[in-house]
Design a protein around this motif. Structure first.
Motif, PDB file in Angstrom:
ATOM      1  N   GLU A  72      36.293 167.571 -64.243  1.00 54.19           N
ATOM      2  CA  GLU A  72      37.388 166.716 -64.684  1.00 54.19           C
ATOM      3  C   GLU A  72      36.893 165.297 -64.928  1.00 54.19           C
ATOM      4  N   ASP A  73      37.481 164.628 -65.898  1.00 55.95           N
ATOM      5  CA  ASP A  73      37.164 163.237 -66.241  1.00 55.95           C
ATOM      6  C   ASP A  73      35.774 163.071 -66.846  1.00 55.95           C
ATOM      7  N   SER A  74      35.127 164.174 -67.249  1.00 54.30           N
ATOM      8  CA  SER A  74      33.860 164.101 -67.975  1.00 54.30           C
ATOM      9  C   SER A  74      34.093 164.579 -69.396  1.00 54.30           C
ATOM     10  N   SER A  75      33.323 164.015 -70.314  1.00 53.36           N
ATOM     11  CA  SER A  75      33.518 164.319 -71.731  1.00 53.36           C
ATOM     12  C   SER A  75      32.509 165.344 -72.215  1.00 53.36           C
ATOM     13  N   ALA A  76      32.971 166.216 -73.117  1.00 52.83           N
ATOM     14  CA  ALA A  76      32.081 167.200 -73.732  1.00 52.83           C
ATOM     15  C   ALA A  76      30.989 166.483 -74.527  1.00 52.83           C
ATOM     16  N   PRO A  77      29.793 167.027 -74.583  1.00 51.60           N
ATOM     17  CA  PRO A  77      29.380 168.323 -74.027  1.00 51.60           C
ATOM     18  C   PRO A  77      28.860 168.245 -72.585  1.00 51.60           C
ATOM     19  N   TYR A  78      29.079 167.101 -71.938  1.00 53.80           N
ATOM     20  CA  TYR A  78      28.500 166.883 -70.606  1.00 53.80           C
ATOM     21  C   TYR A  78      29.517 167.102 -69.492  1.00 53.80           C
ATOM     22  N   ASP A  79      30.381 168.093 -69.671  1.00 54.97           N
ATOM     23  CA  ASP A  79      31.466 168.322 -68.722  1.00 54.97           C
ATOM     24  C   ASP A  79      31.403 169.698 -68.073  1.00 54.97           C
ATOM     25  N   THR A  80      30.230 170.320 -68.085  1.00 53.75           N
ATOM     26  CA  THR A  80      30.098 171.669 -67.538  1.00 53.75           C
ATOM     27  C   THR A  80      28.966 171.740 -66.517  1.00 53.75           C
ATOM     28  N   ILE A  81      29.268 172.294 -65.357  1.00 51.50           N
ATOM     29  CA  ILE A  81      28.270 172.570 -64.325  1.00 51.50           C
ATOM     30  C   ILE A  81      28.033 174.076 -64.274  1.00 51.50           C
ATOM     31  N   LEU A  91      30.565 167.036 -56.379  1.00 52.74           N
ATOM     32  CA  LEU A  91      31.040 167.792 -55.222  1.00 52.74           C
ATOM     33  C   LEU A  91      32.479 168.279 -55.343  1.00 52.74           C
ATOM     34  N   PRO A  92      33.438 167.482 -55.797  1.00 51.54           N
ATOM     35  CA  PRO A  92      34.802 168.026 -55.912  1.00 51.54           C
ATOM     36  C   PRO A  92      34.872 169.274 -56.787  1.00 51.54           C
ATOM     37  N   THR A  93      34.131 169.283 -57.884  1.00 50.77           N
ATOM     38  CA  THR A  93      34.104 170.455 -58.764  1.00 50.77           C
ATOM     39  C   THR A  93      33.475 171.649 -58.063  1.00 50.77           C
ATOM     40  N   LEU A  94      32.381 171.413 -57.333  1.00 53.66           N
ATOM     41  CA  LEU A  94      31.705 172.501 -56.628  1.00 53.66           C
ATOM     42  C   LEU A  94      32.614 173.102 -55.561  1.00 53.66           C
TER      43      LEU A  94
END
Length: 327
Positions: A13-22, A122-125
């Motif tokens: 969340e709050d990251s922009s494509a294409p750098y928004d995927t882990i 960490l919140p995403t993980l």
């Protein structure tokens, strides 16, 4: 024991494509079943007899691929842990795209430090782990109330800085290799400042006496370190209040900044700054894994034999242990 792994992806969340995927890889103890699903898809059930599994989330160093830590994830999974490594390509610093452990620079600054976690991934993980607990080969088998944070270099720093119950109550301990909390002068700190760590949870810091990356990066902090391990030692001595005998510092003779990685990768990160390791690196890795594993067994799983084994290991005449302390 069979160790297997599977993969997952998550949006930040709050990251922009294409750098928004882990992209995550989850290692776990498994038990072959002979099922059609196993035969056709390679999906091997977890060894549920060992559940519920405590979870280790491991944060890589900047531009260090998670495969470099697969050896450690495997060894920790052999102890009955679930281990998560991940890959996130994003901006490490503005304008610089690379593989990041997720560092929230705004909370590293001198006027905001300690007010929020610095581990931006960490919140995403944690949210993804909740999904895995609900629907995956590990469904219902994870102990999400007992999560350990660990990491290497910058990843180690965000792990130990973010292991605070006020930020994440499910986190119960942290460890780091080649990490410290010296404050960069560019972020508003006075030269030689050591930033405080949360001090309520068990902590293990490990470093190497031949860490050339730390030694040659001291200008960031406005000083020249007396030894390569000086900021790591000061992090425990000055940054961790202690008093519960659950904060450890272990310095390894002849280990360098990348002794925790395998195989060696000269194409990325900053290995060109490092000093050569002067001790057998397979022995150093075994000692790193054993130390971390016993630390978790003792201070997270509360296994009585692990406390004794950890003390015995650190107090031994092992030539690979240059020094150690606990507070």
């Amino acid at each position: 024991m069979n160790i297997r792994s599977f993969f997952q992806a998550a949006k930040v969340e709050d990251s922009s494509a294409p750098y928004d995927t882990i992209h995550l890889r989850i290692f776990y103890p498994s038990q072959m079943s002979g099922s059609q699903q196993e035969q056709n898809l390679g999906i091997v059930p977890a060894d549920s007899a060992q559940a519920p599994f405590e979870v280790v989330i491991f944060f890589n160093g900047v531009n260090c691929t998670p495969d470099l830590y697969q050896w450690l994830a495997f060894k920790l999974a052999q102890r009955g842990l679930v281990v998560v490594t991940f890959s996130w390509v994003a901006e490490n610093i503005p304008g610089m795209i690379g593989l990041t452990p997720g560092v929230d620079l705004k909370y590293l600054a001198s006027d905001t430090y300690g007010s929020a976690p610095t581990a931006s991934a960490l919140p995403t993980l944690l949210k993804t782990l909740e999904q895995i607990q609900s629907n995956s080969i590990l469904a219902g088998l994870l102990n999400l109330e007992r999560i350990i944070l660990g990491g290497h270099s910058a990843g180690g720093r965000v792990a130990i800085e973010s292991a605070a119950t006020q930020f994440f109550p499910q986190v119960v301990a942290s460890f780091a290799y080649a990490a410290h909390t010296a404050g960069a002068i560019q972020l508003g700190y006075q030269p030689g400042t050591i930033c405080p760590l949360p001090d309520t949870l068990p902590l293990m810091l490990i470093g190497g006496t031949c860490d050339g990356v730390i030694a040659k990066s001291s200008d960031r902090y406005g000083v020249v370190w007396e030894e390569a391990t000086t900021p790591i030692r000061r992090t425990l001595e000055e940054g961790f209040k202690g008093g519960n005998n659950n904060g450890y510092l272990v310095l390894l003779e002849g280990a360098n900044h990348f002794s925790i990685t395998y195989p060696f990768d000269s194409t990325t990160a900053r290995p060109f700054l490092d000093f050569p390791a002067t001790q057998p690196e397979d022995q150093l890795r075994d000692l790193i894994a054993q130390t971390i594993g016993l630390f978790i067994d003792a201070h997270v799983r509360a296994l009585p034999s692990a406390f004794e084994a950890l003390d015995r290991l650190l107090a031994s005449d092992n030539p690979l242990i240059a020094s150690w302390m606990r507070k």
